[in-house]
Design a protein around this motif. Structure first.
Motif, PDB file in Angstrom:
ATOM      1  N   TYR A   7       0.824  -1.218   0.000  1.00 45.71           N
ATOM      2  CA  TYR A   7       0.000   0.000   0.000  1.00 45.71           C
ATOM      3  C   TYR A   7       0.850   1.256   0.000  1.00 45.71           C
ATOM      4  N   ASP A   8       1.983   1.225   0.703  1.00 50.26           N
ATOM      5  CA  ASP A   8       2.853   2.394   0.707  1.00 50.26           C
ATOM      6  C   ASP A   8       3.628   2.520  -0.597  1.00 50.26           C
ATOM      7  N   PHE A   9       3.886   1.384  -1.253  1.00 54.42           N
ATOM      8  CA  PHE A   9       4.614   1.421  -2.525  1.00 54.42           C
ATOM      9  C   PHE A   9       3.733   2.059  -3.608  1.00 54.42           C
ATOM     10  N   LEU A  10       2.422   1.896  -3.514  1.00 56.35           N
ATOM     11  CA  LEU A  10       1.531   2.519  -4.494  1.00 56.35           C
ATOM     12  C   LEU A  10       1.368   4.010  -4.214  1.00 56.35           C
ATOM     13  N   ARG A  11       1.045   4.341  -2.957  1.00 55.59           N
ATOM     14  CA  ARG A  11       0.846   5.736  -2.546  1.00 55.59           C
ATOM     15  C   ARG A  11      -0.169   6.495  -3.408  1.00 55.59           C
ATOM     16  N   ASP A  12      -0.991   5.765  -4.142  1.00 58.63           N
ATOM     17  CA  ASP A  12      -2.014   6.454  -4.923  1.00 58.63           C
ATOM     18  C   ASP A  12      -3.361   5.761  -4.742  1.00 58.63           C
ATOM     19  N   ASN A  13      -3.512   5.099  -3.609  1.00 63.86           N
ATOM     20  CA  ASN A  13      -4.753   4.365  -3.363  1.00 63.86           C
ATOM     21  C   ASN A  13      -5.978   5.253  -3.422  1.00 63.86           C
ATOM     22  N   GLN A  14      -5.782   6.539  -3.091  1.00 66.74           N
ATOM     23  CA  GLN A  14      -6.950   7.421  -3.019  1.00 66.74           C
ATOM     24  C   GLN A  14      -7.574   7.697  -4.380  1.00 66.74           C
ATOM     25  N   GLU A  15      -6.835   7.378  -5.454  1.00 64.66           N
ATOM     26  CA  GLU A  15      -7.450   7.499  -6.783  1.00 64.66           C
ATOM     27  C   GLU A  15      -8.469   6.378  -6.997  1.00 64.66           C
ATOM     28  N   ILE A  16      -8.298   5.281  -6.253  1.00 63.63           N
ATOM     29  CA  ILE A  16      -9.118   4.094  -6.481  1.00 63.63           C
ATOM     30  C   ILE A  16     -10.181   3.937  -5.400  1.00 63.63           C
ATOM     31  N   LEU A  17      -9.811   4.323  -4.163  1.00 63.71           N
ATOM     32  CA  LEU A  17     -10.650   4.044  -3.002  1.00 63.71           C
ATOM     33  C   LEU A  17     -11.345   5.292  -2.482  1.00 63.71           C
ATOM     34  N   ASP A  18     -12.476   5.094  -1.812  1.00 64.70           N
ATOM     35  CA  ASP A  18     -13.177   6.218  -1.192  1.00 64.70           C
ATOM     36  C   ASP A  18     -12.472   6.679   0.081  1.00 64.70           C
ATOM     37  N   ASP A  19     -11.909   5.704   0.836  1.00 60.55           N
ATOM     38  CA  ASP A  19     -11.363   6.006   2.166  1.00 60.55           C
ATOM     39  C   ASP A  19      -9.889   5.650   2.246  1.00 60.55           C
ATOM     40  N   PRO A  20      -9.136   6.302   3.149  1.00 61.79           N
ATOM     41  CA  PRO A  20      -7.763   5.853   3.410  1.00 61.79           C
ATOM     42  C   PRO A  20      -7.784   4.421   3.929  1.00 61.79           C
TER      43      PRO A  20
END
Ligand SMILES: [Zn+2]
Length: 275
Positions: free
Chosen positions: A146-159
């Motif tokens: 998850y830290d390697f992506l650091r762009d989860n917020q483009e995909i997910l509603d929540d942290p």
């Protein structure tokens, strides 16, 4: 043997001469999937983090040519996970020693570059292992997906937190047979300080935030369970297989590129010098 001719991407499913031949002549990057055996709410299996790391590592190996080492499945845990039913935590010292010995053993077979792929927050043991092995001359990278992506917020509603939208989406993509969405329900955790001071896993940090391992700022999970908590931090009802597929595909592409760049820079049989 080329990367497409091997009968398995898993070290333990191949005969020793084939493992040695592959590491000597094709690719000497080994991935160690690191997860945890930990309660993941009423809807996801206790091995969620281990299964996430294993599933992602297998896909990365198929795409990149790396070999996957068998996963120890158990992980190390921060103070607030201890004493919770469904969780089997290793001490940091145990986990660090486990990683060190696995890397040393695999290097005897000819692997020269290692990637620790974690799907569970355990930087406290993986980083220590990385540096102890670096002193010995091993080249080791530690990634938490998850830290390697650091762009989860483009995909997910929540942290991302725990057994939530992010983890459940990945689970629905990788092992839907073990997930029961009829039992998924939102949960929470009570921080000991305001959450704005912590960097959520997988999101871009803001100025003035601490990494979520840099303090004892979470209330012990066993106390939250006694008060009626369901072991979830976040909202797994927002999870979908489609979100999981996007996350996993993006991660597989990123790590495969990393493997390919390392192999271009340091061809098979060579090791980046760390000592
Ligand atoms: Zn998890």
């Amino acid at each position: 043997m080329s990367k497409n001719e091997r009968s398995s991407v898993w070290f333990h499913e191949l005969a020793a001469p084939d493992v040695i031949d592959y590491a000597k002549n094709v690719c000497d990057v080994a991935i160690l999937p690191l997860g945890a055996i930990e309660q993941h709410g009423p809807h996801c299996p206790c091995a969620s983090d281990a299964l996430n790391a294993i599933g992602m590592s297998e896909l990365i190996a198929k795409k990149s040519g790396a070999m996957v080492l068998p996963s120890p499945m158990y992980g190390s845990h921060p103070y607030h996970h201890w004493g919770v039913q469904g969780t089997i935590p290793l001490r940091f010292e145990t986990h660090t020693a486990l990683i060190e010995d696995i890397v040393r053993g695999a290097s005897v077979a000819g692997f020269n570059k290692f990637i620790l792929l974690s799907a569970h927050g355990q930087v406290s043991s993986t980083i220590v292992a990385v540096h102890k092995l670096g002193i010995e001359g091993q080249f080791v990278l530690s990634l938490h997906w998850y830290d390697f992506l650091r762009d989860n917020q483009e995909i997910l509603d929540d942290p991302m937190w725990h057994a939530d939208e992010a983890e459940t989406s990945v689970a629905l993509y990788l092992y839907p047979q073990f997930v029961d969405m009829s039992k998924a329900e939102a949960g929470h955790s009570t921080g000991l300080i305001d959450p704005k001071w912590k960097i959520a896993p997988g999101v871009m940090p803001k100025p003035g935030q601490m990494y979520h391992f840099e303090g004892t700022f979470a209330k012990p999970e066993k106390l939250e369970m006694l008060e009626g908590g369901n072991g979830v931090v976040g909202d797994p009802t927002k999870a979908t297989l489609e979100k999981g597929e996007i996350i996993v595909t993006r991660l597989v592409d990123h790590v495969s590129l990393l493997v390919e760049e390392i192999m271009d820079q340091y061809p098979v049989g060579t090791r980046p010098q760390t000592a």
